[in-house]
Design a protein around this motif. Structure first.
Motif, PDB file in Angstrom:
ATOM      1  N   TRP A  46      34.010 -17.244 -40.809  1.00  0.00           N
ATOM      2  CA  TRP A  46      35.096 -16.264 -40.785  1.00  0.00           C
ATOM      3  C   TRP A  46      36.308 -16.827 -41.506  1.00  0.00           C
ATOM      4  N   ALA A 203      41.446 -10.669 -30.475  1.00  0.00           N
ATOM      5  CA  ALA A 203      40.073 -10.999 -30.852  1.00  0.00           C
ATOM      6  C   ALA A 203      39.769 -12.428 -30.439  1.00  0.00           C
ATOM      7  N   PHE A 205      37.145 -15.472 -31.580  1.00  0.00           N
ATOM      8  CA  PHE A 205      36.147 -16.053 -32.462  1.00  0.00           C
ATOM      9  C   PHE A 205      35.376 -17.050 -31.599  1.00  0.00           C
ATOM     10  N   PHE A 251      34.115 -11.919 -32.286  1.00  0.00           N
ATOM     11  CA  PHE A 251      33.603 -12.341 -33.587  1.00  0.00           C
ATOM     12  C   PHE A 251      32.712 -13.562 -33.372  1.00  0.00           C
ATOM     13  N   HIS A 259      28.188  -8.074 -37.346  1.00  0.00           N
ATOM     14  CA  HIS A 259      28.631  -9.405 -36.943  1.00  0.00           C
ATOM     15  C   HIS A 259      29.707  -9.440 -35.866  1.00  0.00           C
ATOM     16  N   TYR A 260      30.363  -8.347 -35.582  1.00  0.00           N
ATOM     17  CA  TYR A 260      31.450  -8.340 -34.603  1.00  0.00           C
ATOM     18  C   TYR A 260      31.431  -6.997 -33.875  1.00  0.00           C
TER      19      TYR A 260
END
Length: 293
Positions: A46, A203, A205, A251, A259-260
């Motif tokens: 990312w 978000a 990750f 993510f 992917h998310y």
């Protein structure tokens, strides 16, 4: 494209046909091939552009590696070209962060030049979490070796330290006003995640806290290889609740396209809703978020 994608039997996680029909069959095809009962295990990175920084998270396995096993040895993919096409040539990356130090999350930290592994991102600060650093440091007599992770530290971490580009951090760690590194242990003892909070967009990750959306609904499901399975399950349970309560995007490092996504709750189960994240052109977003596709 992501660095690569490989088939993994979904039966390693669950073979509950009713559950898969209810929660997976309607997802994009990469989440379940019903003929082979596999899913596409994607390796991707990312790129975040936020707070004046270009941040690269989890730089995959890298080209020309040995001893990583099938699918991972002797890769030859145009990762750096894709990075440049995404607007982040290697020399413009400011921060490199690895959620943990498995080979498929730190390989592009270095590239080989004249037989020597050297930093790929010469102007970046590489952030390594202290507990994870100690866990893999080959100079540490208490290291816990892992058969699928040989030589990774010496090839992908030590050259960064020797070049003076490494910063060993403890968590939580504030990278910038919008980014914080937070602990998410279990998959490895020092596994972490990055929390993004920018103009109301939240978000996570999440690295390898999750490998497939079935774990969002049933956090007790797992692939082999966790350092501490009980802690990994607790981390998944906590992150599911946080993401649901906050309306945050997830993510992960290995979900197939797109992917998310985010989570929803139908009163019976929590489940995954793929996609939907704002992009760099969305006026709500002060950040650009991309994977290398």
């Amino acid at each position: 494209m992501a660095e690569q994608s490989l088939p993994v039997p979904l039966g390693l996680l669950t073979d509950d046909a009713a559950f898969l029909s209810r929660r997976v069959a309607q997802l994009p095809g990469g989440f379940l091939d019903q003929e082979s009962m596999t899913f596409r295990f994607s390796s991707h990175s990312w790129v975040l552009v936020v707070d004046g920084l270009t941040v690269l998270i989890d730089p995959c396995t890298g080209n020309g590696r040995k001893g990583r096993g099938p699918y991972f040895d002797d890769l030859e993919v145009p990762f750096l070209e894709r990075l440049a096409e995404a607007g982040a040539p290697a020399d413009t990356v400011d921060i490199v962060f690895c959620t943990h130090l498995h080979h498929d999350h730190c390989g592009w930290n270095t590239t080989q030049v004249d037989g020597t592994w050297v930093p790929t991102f010469p102007n970046a600060t590489y952030l390594f979490v202290d507990q994870e650093y100690r866990r893999w440091d080959t100079a540490n007599p208490d290291e816990h070796p892992n058969d699928f992770n040989p030589s990774t530290f010496d090839e992908c971490v030590r050259p960064i330290v020797d070049a003076g580009l490494a910063k060993v951090i403890s968590t939580p760690y504030v990278v910038s006003p919008s980014l914080t590194v937070e602990p998410a242990p279990g998959h490895t003892v020092g596994h972490t995640m990055v929390r993004l909070d920018s103009d109301g967009v939240l978000a996570y990750f999440s690295g390898d806290a999750f490998h497939h959306p079935v774990q969002l609904t049933r956090p007790e499901l797992h692939l082999p290889g966790c350092d501490d399975l009980a802690t990994a399950i607790a981390t998944r349970q906590s992150l599911v609740r946080r993401a649901l309560d906050e309306g945050a995007f997830l993510f992960p490092a290995h979900f197939p396209a797109p992917h998310y996504g985010h989570l929803a709750d139908d009163g019976e189960e929590v489940y995954f809703v793929p996609g939907g994240a704002p992009n760099a052109d969305d006026p709500r977003a002060a950040t650009g978020v991309q994977n290398l596709e």
